[in-house]
Design an enzyme around this catalytic site. Structure first.
Site, PDB file in Angstrom:
ATOM      1  N   ARG A  90       0.787  -1.156  -0.004  1.00  0.00           N
ATOM      2  CA  ARG A  90      -0.093  -0.069   0.017  1.00  0.00           C
ATOM      3  C   ARG A  90       0.701   1.223  -0.062  1.00  0.00           C
ATOM      4  O   ARG A  90       0.384   2.146  -0.404  1.00  0.00           O
ATOM      5  CB  ARG A  90      -0.934  -0.102   1.146  1.00  0.00           C
ATOM      6  CG  ARG A  90      -2.143  -1.031   1.000  1.00  0.00           C
ATOM      7  CD  ARG A  90      -3.109  -1.082   2.127  1.00  0.00           C
ATOM      8  NE  ARG A  90      -3.624   0.220   2.281  1.00  0.00           N
ATOM      9  CZ  ARG A  90      -4.158   0.382   3.505  1.00  0.00           C
ATOM     10  NH1 ARG A  90      -4.084  -0.184   4.534  1.00  0.00           N
ATOM     11  NH2 ARG A  90      -4.636   1.922   3.893  1.00  0.00           N
ATOM     12  N   GLN A 142      -8.815  10.925   7.301  1.00  0.00           N
ATOM     13  CA  GLN A 142      -8.783   9.588   7.768  1.00  0.00           C
ATOM     14  C   GLN A 142      -7.865   8.611   7.218  1.00  0.00           C
ATOM     15  O   GLN A 142      -7.410   7.685   7.503  1.00  0.00           O
ATOM     16  CB  GLN A 142     -10.071   8.720   7.913  1.00  0.00           C
ATOM     17  CG  GLN A 142     -11.315   9.494   8.612  1.00  0.00           C
ATOM     18  CD  GLN A 142     -12.835   8.980   8.234  1.00  0.00           C
ATOM     19  OE1 GLN A 142     -13.184   7.833   8.757  1.00  0.00           O
ATOM     20  NE2 GLN A 142     -13.188   9.414   7.253  1.00  0.00           N
ATOM     21  N   HIS A 166      -6.070   8.777  11.603  1.00  0.00           N
ATOM     22  CA  HIS A 166      -5.698   7.444  11.578  1.00  0.00           C
ATOM     23  C   HIS A 166      -4.267   7.196  11.340  1.00  0.00           C
ATOM     24  O   HIS A 166      -3.744   6.209  10.763  1.00  0.00           O
ATOM     25  CB  HIS A 166      -6.747   6.501  10.700  1.00  0.00           C
ATOM     26  CG  HIS A 166      -7.870   6.536  11.117  1.00  0.00           C
ATOM     27  ND1 HIS A 166      -9.107   6.360  10.134  1.00  0.00           N
ATOM     28  CD2 HIS A 166      -8.515   6.829  12.089  1.00  0.00           C
ATOM     29  CE1 HIS A 166     -10.094   6.323  10.686  1.00  0.00           C
ATOM     30  NE2 HIS A 166      -9.930   6.681  12.018  1.00  0.00           N
ATOM     31  N   CYS A 186       7.660   1.285  16.595  1.00  0.00           N
ATOM     32  CA  CYS A 186       7.700   0.135  17.251  1.00  0.00           C
ATOM     33  C   CYS A 186       6.429  -0.455  17.862  1.00  0.00           C
ATOM     34  O   CYS A 186       5.521   0.335  18.498  1.00  0.00           O
ATOM     35  CB  CYS A 186       8.614   0.130  18.482  1.00  0.00           C
ATOM     36  SG  CYS A 186       9.074  -1.503  19.422  1.00  0.00           S
ATOM     37  N   GLY A 235     -15.995  11.812   0.390  1.00  0.00           N
ATOM     38  CA  GLY A 235     -15.320  10.639   0.233  1.00  0.00           C
ATOM     39  C   GLY A 235     -15.226   9.514   1.539  1.00  0.00           C
ATOM     40  O   GLY A 235     -14.196   8.873   1.591  1.00  0.00           O
ATOM     41  N   ALA A 246     -15.345  13.195  -6.038  1.00  0.00           N
ATOM     42  CA  ALA A 246     -14.789  14.225  -5.463  1.00  0.00           C
ATOM     43  C   ALA A 246     -13.927  15.386  -6.234  1.00  0.00           C
ATOM     44  O   ALA A 246     -14.006  16.446  -6.524  1.00  0.00           O
ATOM     45  CB  ALA A 246     -13.797  13.972  -4.244  1.00  0.00           C
TER      46      ALA A 246
HETATM   47  C1  BJW Z   1     -15.942   8.518  -3.410  1.00  0.00           C
HETATM   48  C2  BJW Z   1     -15.245   8.410  -4.514  1.00  0.00           C
HETATM   49  C3  BJW Z   1     -14.838   9.478  -5.115  1.00  0.00           C
HETATM   50  C4  BJW Z   1     -15.488   6.467  -3.689  1.00  0.00           C
HETATM   51  N1  BJW Z   1     -15.344  10.698  -4.551  1.00  0.00           N
HETATM   52  N2  BJW Z   1     -16.038   9.629  -2.863  1.00  0.00           N
HETATM   53  C5  BJW Z   1     -19.722  -0.594  17.186  1.00  0.00           C
HETATM   54  C6  BJW Z   1     -20.224   0.336  16.861  1.00  0.00           C
HETATM   55  C7  BJW Z   1     -19.651   1.538  16.937  1.00  0.00           C
HETATM   56  C8  BJW Z   1     -18.359   1.521  16.676  1.00  0.00           C
HETATM   57  C9  BJW Z   1     -17.802   0.356  16.919  1.00  0.00           C
HETATM   58  C10 BJW Z   1     -18.234  -0.740  17.259  1.00  0.00           C
HETATM   59  N3  BJW Z   1     -17.431  -1.794  17.604  1.00  0.00           N
HETATM   60  C11 BJW Z   1     -16.053  -1.238  17.289  1.00  0.00           C
HETATM   61  C12 BJW Z   1     -16.332   0.122  17.319  1.00  0.00           C
HETATM   62  C13 BJW Z   1     -15.205   1.202  17.143  1.00  0.00           C
HETATM   63  C14 BJW Z   1     -14.410   1.068  15.877  1.00  0.00           C
HETATM   64  C15 BJW Z   1     -15.241   1.177  14.678  1.00  0.00           C
HETATM   65  O1  BJW Z   1     -15.748   2.349  14.241  1.00  0.00           O
HETATM   66  N4  BJW Z   1     -15.829   0.052  14.255  1.00  0.00           N
HETATM   67  C16 BJW Z   1     -16.731   0.048  13.169  1.00  0.00           C
HETATM   68  C17 BJW Z   1     -16.129  -0.519  11.769  1.00  0.00           C
HETATM   69  C18 BJW Z   1     -18.053  -0.557  13.487  1.00  0.00           C
HETATM   70  N5  BJW Z   1     -13.416   2.046  15.984  1.00  0.00           N
HETATM   71  C19 BJW Z   1     -12.181   1.884  16.577  1.00  0.00           C
HETATM   72  O2  BJW Z   1     -11.744   1.160  16.721  1.00  0.00           O
HETATM   73  C20 BJW Z   1     -11.411   3.042  16.571  1.00  0.00           C
HETATM   74  N6  BJW Z   1     -10.970   3.357  17.691  1.00  0.00           N
HETATM   75  C21 BJW Z   1     -11.614   3.549  18.978  1.00  0.00           C
HETATM   76  O3  BJW Z   1     -13.000   3.603  18.825  1.00  0.00           O
HETATM   77  O4  BJW Z   1     -10.774   3.822  20.177  1.00  0.00           O
HETATM   78  C22 BJW Z   1     -11.670   3.921  21.293  1.00  0.00           C
HETATM   79  C23 BJW Z   1     -11.668   2.424  21.884  1.00  0.00           C
HETATM   80  C24 BJW Z   1     -10.625   1.883  21.833  1.00  0.00           C
HETATM   81  C25 BJW Z   1     -10.520   0.532  22.812  1.00  0.00           C
HETATM   82  C26 BJW Z   1     -11.613   0.054  22.995  1.00  0.00           C
HETATM   83  C27 BJW Z   1     -12.961   0.678  22.754  1.00  0.00           C
HETATM   84  C28 BJW Z   1     -12.946   2.028  22.148  1.00  0.00           C
HETATM   85  C29 BJW Z   1     -10.075   3.113  15.576  1.00  0.00           C
HETATM   86  C30 BJW Z   1     -10.792   3.165  14.074  1.00  0.00           C
HETATM   87  C31 BJW Z   1      -9.480   2.948  13.230  1.00  0.00           C
HETATM   88  C32 BJW Z   1      -9.745   2.698  11.801  1.00  0.00           C
HETATM   89  N7  BJW Z   1      -8.730   2.159  11.107  1.00  0.00           N
HETATM   90  C33 BJW Z   1      -8.820   2.140   9.621  1.00  0.00           C
HETATM   91  C34 BJW Z   1      -7.304   1.580   9.070  1.00  0.00           C
HETATM   92  C35 BJW Z   1      -6.292   2.815   9.090  1.00  0.00           C
HETATM   93  C36 BJW Z   1      -4.901   2.051   8.620  1.00  0.00           C
HETATM   94  C37 BJW Z   1      -5.187   1.540   7.060  1.00  0.00           C
HETATM   95  O5  BJW Z   1      -5.553   2.662   6.269  1.00  0.00           O
HETATM   96  O6  BJW Z   1      -4.999   0.416   6.842  1.00  0.00           O
HETATM   97  O7  BJW Z   1      -9.055   3.360   9.041  1.00  0.00           O
HETATM   98  S1  BJW Z   1     -10.222   1.233   9.046  1.00  0.00           S
HETATM   99  C38 BJW Z   1     -10.550   2.093   7.716  1.00  0.00           C
HETATM  100  O8  BJW Z   1     -11.743   2.925   7.828  1.00  0.00           O
HETATM  101  C39 BJW Z   1      -9.456   3.437   7.689  1.00  0.00           C
HETATM  102  C40 BJW Z   1     -10.185   4.437   7.342  1.00  0.00           C
HETATM  103  O9  BJW Z   1      -9.598   5.782   7.480  1.00  0.00           O
HETATM  104  C41 BJW Z   1     -11.559   4.248   7.801  1.00  0.00           C
HETATM  105  C42 BJW Z   1     -12.512   4.888   7.196  1.00  0.00           C
HETATM  106  O10 BJW Z   1     -13.018   4.309   6.111  1.00  0.00           O
HETATM  107  P1  BJW Z   1     -13.451   5.588   4.872  1.00  0.00           P
HETATM  108  O11 BJW Z   1     -12.387   6.685   4.585  1.00  0.00           O
HETATM  109  O12 BJW Z   1     -14.742   5.923   5.109  1.00  0.00           O
HETATM  110  O13 BJW Z   1     -13.540   4.599   3.581  1.00  0.00           O
HETATM  111  P2  BJW Z   1     -14.508   3.600   3.124  1.00  0.00           P
HETATM  112  O14 BJW Z   1     -13.863   2.773   2.047  1.00  0.00           O
HETATM  113  O15 BJW Z   1     -15.628   3.070   4.153  1.00  0.00           O
HETATM  114  O16 BJW Z   1     -15.551   4.578   2.475  1.00  0.00           O
HETATM  115  C43 BJW Z   1     -15.045   5.390   0.937  1.00  0.00           C
HETATM  116  C44 BJW Z   1     -16.484   6.346   0.721  1.00  0.00           C
HETATM  117  O17 BJW Z   1     -15.815   6.955  -0.561  1.00  0.00           O
HETATM  118  C45 BJW Z   1     -17.782   5.433   0.255  1.00  0.00           C
HETATM  119  O18 BJW Z   1     -18.722   6.397   0.905  1.00  0.00           O
HETATM  120  C46 BJW Z   1     -17.643   5.672  -1.223  1.00  0.00           C
HETATM  121  O19 BJW Z   1     -18.775   5.850  -1.988  1.00  0.00           O
HETATM  122  C47 BJW Z   1     -16.830   7.001  -1.526  1.00  0.00           C
HETATM  123  N8  BJW Z   1     -16.174   7.231  -3.011  1.00  0.00           N
HETATM  124  N9  BJW Z   1     -15.189   6.862  -4.509  1.00  0.00           N
HETATM  125  C48 BJW Z   1     -15.941  10.700  -3.370  1.00  0.00           C
HETATM  126  N10 BJW Z   1     -14.252   9.245  -6.351  1.00  0.00           N
HETATM  127 ZN    ZN Z   2      10.845  -0.658  20.509  1.00  0.00          ZN
END
Ligand code: BJW
Ligand code: ZN
Length: 251
Positions: free
Chosen positions: A70, A101, A119, A127, A193, A237
């Site tokens: 990636r 994000q 993120h 580490c 997005g 976008a």
């Molecule tokens: C276009 C387009 C174009 C296409 N123009 N648009 C149950 C309920 C609620 C919450 C939780 C739950 N269980 C667990 C949780 C919490 C959890 C969470 O949210 N889970 C859900 C999935 C349910 N969250 C966490 O764990 C977070 N931490 C936290 O809450 O800490 C507190 C805590 C700690 C310990 C215990 C308890 C609480 C951390 C979240 C970390 C997310 N990490 C990732 C990976 C990052 C590294 C990597 O890149 O590999 O972040 S996951 C992934 O999703 C990444 C992204 O930043 C994130 C969001 O995704 P995004 O950007 O929205 O992408 P897509 O693909 O989903 O959407 C793309 C959009 O673009 C679509 O709408 C398309 O239509 C559109 N699109 N082309 C405009 N041309």
């Molecule tokens: Zn270390």
């Protein structure tokens, strides 16, 4: 694309604007999103395996190799017209806060100066045990994912991991606080997005909406945030953002 006069006026007069971006803003640069059918990363890979600390500790070479591929994709991508329009917005708005994000650096490369990365960054490995940033240069990443042994921490000898926020991990506190502040004080928020499925990032448009801001979503699809936005500009976008900027700031 036609924009309402109230949208044009409010954006033109806004003293504070917040922009929240997700993977969709980089899609037209060729960086894969997560949840889009067929092309999304989570459609093809298992988030439990690749996007969690547990997955990393179970199989470090699998996860490191996936992130290195990636990193290759990001290094070979270029900012698109949406990134450039967001950067240009800073010239017109007294206070602009860009919150992303995304773990890529395409906003910065387009000219956005201070970007809040909720993120983390794919370019700041650290580490997995002592959190020390890894200072040595990384090898050139491979074009396609393959098993790769991660480097070792020079301080404690444990594996280096990607400097990103995985599920179950907390977001960097200062970055989150600044993002929350921007959300509750802006007059306009652009949500570009993102599917709005991941917390706490998805809370930011809700905070802005509840504080009375105009929340404008730019997305070709409907999202979890539809109920919290004033309007959705349906489209890509890279097409909508430059048109919007031109309509609002070119008289
Ligand atoms: C276009 C387009 C174009 C296409 N123009 N648009 C149950 C309920 C609620 C919450 C939780 C739950 N269980 C667990 C949780 C919490 C959890 C969470 O949210 N889970 C859900 C999935 C349910 N969250 C966490 O764990 C977070 N931490 C936290 O809450 O800490 C507190 C805590 C700690 C310990 C215990 C308890 C609480 C951390 C979240 C970390 C997310 N990490 C990732 C990976 C990052 C590294 C990597 O890149 O590999 O972040 S996951 C992934 O999703 C990444 C992204 O930043 C994130 C969001 O995704 P995004 O950007 O929205 O992408 P897509 O693909 O989903 O959407 C793309 C959009 O673009 C679509 O709408 C398309 O239509 C559109 N699109 N082309 C405009 N041309
Ligand atoms: Zn270390």
């Amino acid at each position: 694309m036609k924009f309402s006069q109230s949208l044009i006026d409010e954006l033109r007069q806004a003293q504070q604007v917040a922009v929240l971006t997700g993977a969709g803003v980089s899609a037209e640069s060729g960086v894969a999103t997560f949840r889009d059918a067929l092309t999304g990363l989570w459609f093809n890979f298992d988030p439990e395996l690749l996007g969690s600390a547990e997955g990393f500790s179970n199989n470090p070479p699998l996860v490191w190799g996936w992130y290195e591929a990636r990193r290759y994709s990001v290094l070979n991508a270029e900012p698109n017209p949406a990134h450039r329009a967001i950067a240009a917005l800073a010239k017109h708005v007294p206070k602009l806060t860009v919150i992303t994000q995304n773990i890529d650096d395409l906003h910065e490369r387009a000219g956005s100066e201070r970007v809040l990365h909720l993120h983390g960054s794919i370019f700041q490995p650290k580490c997995s045990r002592c959190d020390l940033p890894y200072a040595s240069p990384l090898d050139s990443p491979p074009e396609v994912e393959q098993m790769l042994e991660p480097p070792r921490c020079t301080y404690c000898g444990n594996y280096i991991r990607p400097g990103v926020v995985w599920f179950g991990e907390t977001l960097p506190t200062d970055i989150w606080q600044q993002s929350e502040q921007a959300a509750i004080t802006c007059q306009v928020m652009l949500v570009i997005g993102t599917s709005g499925m991941v917390w706490p990032a998805a809370r930011l448009p809700m905070l802005a909406h509840n504080a009375g801001a105009r929340v404008i979503q730019i997305n070709p699809e409907s999202t979890e945030l539809d109920d919290y936005v004033t309007e959705t500009l349906i489209g890509k976008a890279g097409e909508v953002m430059p048109t919007l900027l031109q309509a609002v700031f070119t008289r």
